[in-house]
Design a protein around this motif. Structure first.
Motif, PDB file in Angstrom:
ATOM      1  N   LEU A  26       0.806  -1.221   0.000  1.00 37.61           N
ATOM      2  CA  LEU A  26       0.000   0.000   0.000  1.00 37.61           C
ATOM      3  C   LEU A  26       0.839   1.272   0.000  1.00 37.61           C
ATOM      4  O   LEU A  26       0.285   2.373   0.070  1.00 37.61           O
ATOM      5  CB  LEU A  26      -0.939  -0.010   1.209  1.00 37.61           C
ATOM      6  CG  LEU A  26      -1.987  -1.139   1.202  1.00 37.61           C
ATOM      7  CD1 LEU A  26      -2.800  -1.120   2.492  1.00 37.61           C
ATOM      8  CD2 LEU A  26      -2.905  -1.017  -0.003  1.00 37.61           C
ATOM      9  N   GLY A  27       2.171   1.119  -0.049  1.00 39.27           N
ATOM     10  CA  GLY A  27       3.025   2.283  -0.158  1.00 39.27           C
ATOM     11  C   GLY A  27       3.131   3.107   1.098  1.00 39.27           C
ATOM     12  O   GLY A  27       3.220   4.339   1.035  1.00 39.27           O
ATOM     13  N   PRO A 134       5.418  -8.804  -9.550  1.00 39.28           N
ATOM     14  CA  PRO A 134       5.098  -7.378  -9.675  1.00 39.28           C
ATOM     15  C   PRO A 134       5.667  -6.509  -8.557  1.00 39.28           C
ATOM     16  O   PRO A 134       6.175  -5.419  -8.823  1.00 39.28           O
ATOM     17  CB  PRO A 134       3.565  -7.370  -9.672  1.00 39.28           C
ATOM     18  CG  PRO A 134       3.172  -8.711 -10.185  1.00 39.28           C
ATOM     19  CD  PRO A 134       4.219  -9.658  -9.657  1.00 39.28           C
ATOM     20  N   ILE A 135       5.596  -6.971  -7.316  1.00 41.76           N
ATOM     21  CA  ILE A 135       6.071  -6.141  -6.211  1.00 41.76           C
ATOM     22  C   ILE A 135       7.578  -5.959  -6.292  1.00 41.76           C
ATOM     23  O   ILE A 135       8.098  -4.845  -6.182  1.00 41.76           O
ATOM     24  CB  ILE A 135       5.661  -6.764  -4.861  1.00 41.76           C
ATOM     25  CG1 ILE A 135       4.134  -6.730  -4.705  1.00 41.76           C
ATOM     26  CG2 ILE A 135       6.323  -6.021  -3.709  1.00 41.76           C
ATOM     27  CD1 ILE A 135       3.634  -7.402  -3.444  1.00 41.76           C
ATOM     28  N   ARG A 136       8.294  -7.053  -6.489  1.00 41.17           N
ATOM     29  CA  ARG A 136       9.760  -6.979  -6.529  1.00 41.17           C
ATOM     30  C   ARG A 136      10.245  -6.115  -7.685  1.00 41.17           C
ATOM     31  O   ARG A 136      11.220  -5.373  -7.552  1.00 41.17           O
ATOM     32  CB  ARG A 136      10.342  -8.382  -6.644  1.00 41.17           C
ATOM     33  CG  ARG A 136      11.869  -8.419  -6.570  1.00 41.17           C
ATOM     34  CD  ARG A 136      12.411  -9.826  -6.722  1.00 41.17           C
ATOM     35  NE  ARG A 136      11.823 -10.702  -5.729  1.00 41.17           N
ATOM     36  CZ  ARG A 136      11.138 -11.810  -6.032  1.00 41.17           C
ATOM     37  NH1 ARG A 136      10.946 -12.160  -7.293  1.00 41.17           N
ATOM     38  NH2 ARG A 136      10.648 -12.577  -5.069  1.00 41.17           N
ATOM     39  N   GLU A 137       9.579  -6.215  -8.835  1.00 46.34           N
ATOM     40  CA  GLU A 137      10.017  -5.476 -10.022  1.00 46.34           C
ATOM     41  C   GLU A 137       9.330  -4.122 -10.153  1.00 46.34           C
ATOM     42  O   GLU A 137       9.531  -3.426 -11.142  1.00 46.34           O
ATOM     43  CB  GLU A 137       9.734  -6.310 -11.279  1.00 46.34           C
ATOM     44  CG  GLU A 137      10.382  -7.678 -11.282  1.00 46.34           C
ATOM     45  CD  GLU A 137      11.893  -7.621 -11.285  1.00 46.34           C
ATOM     46  OE1 GLU A 137      12.430  -6.607 -11.771  1.00 46.34           O
ATOM     47  OE2 GLU A 137      12.526  -8.582 -10.810  1.00 46.34           O
ATOM     48  N   PHE A 141       1.424  -4.748 -13.010  1.00 50.30           N
ATOM     49  CA  PHE A 141       0.976  -6.127 -13.160  1.00 50.30           C
ATOM     50  C   PHE A 141       1.969  -6.870 -14.040  1.00 50.30           C
ATOM     51  O   PHE A 141       2.867  -6.257 -14.648  1.00 50.30           O
ATOM     52  CB  PHE A 141      -0.442  -6.207 -13.751  1.00 50.30           C
ATOM     53  CG  PHE A 141      -0.590  -5.569 -15.096  1.00 50.30           C
ATOM     54  CD1 PHE A 141      -0.375  -6.290 -16.270  1.00 50.30           C
ATOM     55  CD2 PHE A 141      -0.969  -4.233 -15.216  1.00 50.30           C
ATOM     56  CE1 PHE A 141      -0.522  -5.698 -17.513  1.00 50.30           C
ATOM     57  CE2 PHE A 141      -1.116  -3.626 -16.459  1.00 50.30           C
ATOM     58  CZ  PHE A 141      -0.890  -4.365 -17.610  1.00 50.30           C
ATOM     59  N   ALA A 142       1.821  -8.175 -14.099  1.00 48.80           N
ATOM     60  CA  ALA A 142       2.666  -9.011 -14.951  1.00 48.80           C
ATOM     61  C   ALA A 142       1.770  -9.922 -15.783  1.00 48.80           C
ATOM     62  O   ALA A 142       0.866 -10.562 -15.244  1.00 48.80           O
ATOM     63  CB  ALA A 142       3.633  -9.849 -14.116  1.00 48.80           C
ATOM     64  N   ILE A 143       2.010  -9.964 -17.085  1.00 51.34           N
ATOM     65  CA  ILE A 143       1.294 -10.886 -17.965  1.00 51.34           C
ATOM     66  C   ILE A 143       2.122 -12.158 -18.088  1.00 51.34           C
ATOM     67  O   ILE A 143       3.333 -12.100 -18.307  1.00 51.34           O
ATOM     68  CB  ILE A 143       1.063 -10.271 -19.352  1.00 51.34           C
ATOM     69  CG1 ILE A 143       0.233  -8.985 -19.242  1.00 51.34           C
ATOM     70  CG2 ILE A 143       0.356 -11.261 -20.274  1.00 51.34           C
ATOM     71  CD1 ILE A 143       0.062  -8.251 -20.566  1.00 51.34           C
ATOM     72  N   ARG A 144       1.460 -13.288 -17.924  1.00 46.19           N
ATOM     73  CA  ARG A 144       2.157 -14.572 -17.991  1.00 46.19           C
ATOM     74  C   ARG A 144       1.391 -15.529 -18.894  1.00 46.19           C
ATOM     75  O   ARG A 144       0.188 -15.419 -19.060  1.00 46.19           O
ATOM     76  CB  ARG A 144       2.276 -15.198 -16.595  1.00 46.19           C
ATOM     77  CG  ARG A 144       3.077 -14.367 -15.600  1.00 46.19           C
ATOM     78  CD  ARG A 144       3.041 -14.984 -14.224  1.00 46.19           C
ATOM     79  NE  ARG A 144       3.804 -14.212 -13.244  1.00 46.19           N
ATOM     80  CZ  ARG A 144       3.808 -14.472 -11.943  1.00 46.19           C
ATOM     81  NH1 ARG A 144       3.099 -15.496 -11.479  1.00 46.19           N
ATOM     82  NH2 ARG A 144       4.521 -13.736 -11.114  1.00 46.19           N
ATOM     83  N   PHE A 276      -1.780  -9.399 -10.420  1.00 45.72           N
ATOM     84  CA  PHE A 276      -1.675  -8.111  -9.740  1.00 45.72           C
ATOM     85  C   PHE A 276      -1.277  -8.330  -8.287  1.00 45.72           C
ATOM     86  O   PHE A 276      -1.633  -9.349  -7.684  1.00 45.72           O
ATOM     87  CB  PHE A 276      -3.021  -7.379  -9.774  1.00 45.72           C
ATOM     88  CG  PHE A 276      -3.380  -6.803 -11.111  1.00 45.72           C
ATOM     89  CD1 PHE A 276      -3.157  -5.465 -11.389  1.00 45.72           C
ATOM     90  CD2 PHE A 276      -3.940  -7.600 -12.095  1.00 45.72           C
ATOM     91  CE1 PHE A 276      -3.498  -4.928 -12.624  1.00 45.72           C
ATOM     92  CE2 PHE A 276      -4.287  -7.077 -13.327  1.00 45.72           C
ATOM     93  CZ  PHE A 276      -4.056  -5.733 -13.596  1.00 45.72           C
ATOM     94  N   PRO A 277      -0.587  -7.367  -7.692  1.00 45.16           N
ATOM     95  CA  PRO A 277      -0.214  -7.513  -6.287  1.00 45.16           C
ATOM     96  C   PRO A 277      -1.362  -7.252  -5.321  1.00 45.16           C
ATOM     97  O   PRO A 277      -1.253  -7.568  -4.142  1.00 45.16           O
ATOM     98  CB  PRO A 277       0.892  -6.471  -6.116  1.00 45.16           C
ATOM     99  CG  PRO A 277       0.608  -5.437  -7.155  1.00 45.16           C
ATOM    100  CD  PRO A 277       0.034  -6.182  -8.325  1.00 45.16           C
ATOM    101  N   SER A 278      -2.472  -6.678  -5.791  1.00 45.96           N
ATOM    102  CA  SER A 278      -3.609  -6.409  -4.911  1.00 45.96           C
ATOM    103  C   SER A 278      -4.897  -6.425  -5.706  1.00 45.96           C
ATOM    104  O   SER A 278      -4.887  -6.441  -6.938  1.00 45.96           O
ATOM    105  CB  SER A 278      -3.448  -5.048  -4.215  1.00 45.96           C
ATOM    106  OG  SER A 278      -3.715  -3.992  -5.115  1.00 45.96           O
ATOM    107  N   ARG A 279      -6.006  -6.412  -5.002  1.00 46.50           N
ATOM    108  CA  ARG A 279      -7.315  -6.403  -5.651  1.00 46.50           C
ATOM    109  C   ARG A 279      -7.652  -5.043  -6.252  1.00 46.50           C
ATOM    110  O   ARG A 279      -8.593  -4.926  -7.028  1.00 46.50           O
ATOM    111  CB  ARG A 279      -8.408  -6.794  -4.642  1.00 46.50           C
ATOM    112  CG  ARG A 279      -8.300  -8.232  -4.155  1.00 46.50           C
ATOM    113  CD  ARG A 279      -9.397  -8.537  -3.150  1.00 46.50           C
ATOM    114  NE  ARG A 279      -9.289  -9.891  -2.646  1.00 46.50           N
ATOM    115  CZ  ARG A 279      -9.839 -10.953  -3.217  1.00 46.50           C
ATOM    116  NH1 ARG A 279     -10.561 -10.792  -4.301  1.00 46.50           N
ATOM    117  NH2 ARG A 279      -9.691 -12.158  -2.708  1.00 46.50           N
TER     118      ARG A 279
END
Length: 304
Positions: A26-27, A134-137, A141-144, A276-279
């Protein structure tokens, strides 16, 4: 401060099982997250979380409150999105990762169209076949591709697809085509080594199942590398229909053993998806992914 801040902190701590991870998501700082949670508990008149030096657990009151809190946040997000749709076009920077092969046509077409329609929307795309977090980078979001993995990330399905065997006409002219997947050990097989090497290729058709442990003649850690090696006549490889069928339609590739497709060990077809890292999925991300979903589903229709 965002609406329902204490509720956001509470749900993030529950879902991450950590004040530190929730604060990072949440920053904010862990101390600020702790104070926000304490203020919420004072307002509710009950302890919602039981804390120890090693873990965080829901109290009975917390167990009763969590589904309600989650629903409150979902409704708040829905309300914000409805307002955003009425008052503003998507804008700002979207930073995300995608498999290399998405950069061959589908994703650039979608991005070009959205950029034209939304001049204030900008993109920062990291193309990689590695499984990026996503959080680390620091990604939105990340597409996989392939198969969704079990994690704390929020999944966003894009399109299902099928994998088949393909080769170039040049390769087939020199080496012939396998009549069955069982003949693959006699051919030059190209294997994709990222993010991991599959131990077995599992083939299914209407009437049979075949599982093969294949040795690679050529290997590549790049999806584009595998595709280009196949196009160049270096061997036979496994490709997604959304990527290969347009090339098969114009004669650059040939689908082999067409009655078979390649599935997971559980019999599942792969799926292109985003995580995504969150909703709290930004509207600008939804706009992009919805457009990409439409484009990808049209491309993933298997050839007869």
């Amino acid at each position: 401060m965002k609406p329902l801040w204490g509720v956001r902190i509470f749900c993030a701590v529950v879902e991450r099982r950590s004040f530190v991870a929730a604060a990072r998501q949440l920053g904010t700082s862990p101390s600020s997250a702790t104070r926000a949670l304490q203020a919420l508990e004072e307002e509710m008149g009950a302890a919602l979380l039981a804390r120890s030096s090693k873990q965080v657990e829901l109290t009975m009151a917390g167990e009763a409150y969590y589904p309600i809190a989650r629903q409150m946040l979902d409704l708040q997000q829905q309300a914000e999105e409805e307002l955003n749709q009425q008052v503003a076009a998507p804008r700002g920077l979207l930073r995300f990762s995608a498999p290399e092969t998405l950069g061959r046509g589908i994703l650039p077409r979608v991005l070009a169209r959205l950029a034209e329609e939304n001049p204030d929307l900008r993109f920062d795309v990291l193309y990689s076949d590695a499984t990026l977090e996503p959080i680390r980078e620091k990604l939105d979001f990340a597409i996989r591709g392939a198969f969704p993995t079990s994690s704390e990330l929020i999944g966003y399905p894009l399109w299902d697809y099928r994998r088949h065997l393909y080769a170039s006409p040049a390769y087939l002219a020199r080496h012939g085509a396998p009549a069955s997947p069982r003949e693959l050990p006699e051919h030059r097989v190209i294997i994709h080594t990222a993010p991991r090497v599959l131990k077995a290729w599992n083939f299914v058709s209407a009437g049979s199942q075949i599982s093969l442990n294949l040795s690679a003649w050529h290997r590549s850690n790049s999806g584009n590398g595998v595709l280009e090696a196949i196009r160049a006549g270096m061997g036979i490889g496994r490709l997604g229909d959304w990527l290969a069928e347009p090339l098969a339609a114009n004669g650059e590739l040939v689908r082999l053993c067409p009655e078979f497709r390649i599935v997971s060990s559980h019999g599942d077809d792969p799926q292109m998806h985003a995580v995504f890292p969150s909703r709290n999925i930004p509207r600008k991300a939804r706009v992009l992914l919805d457009a990409l979903r439409q484009e990808g589903r049209a491309a993933a229709i298997p050839a007869p």
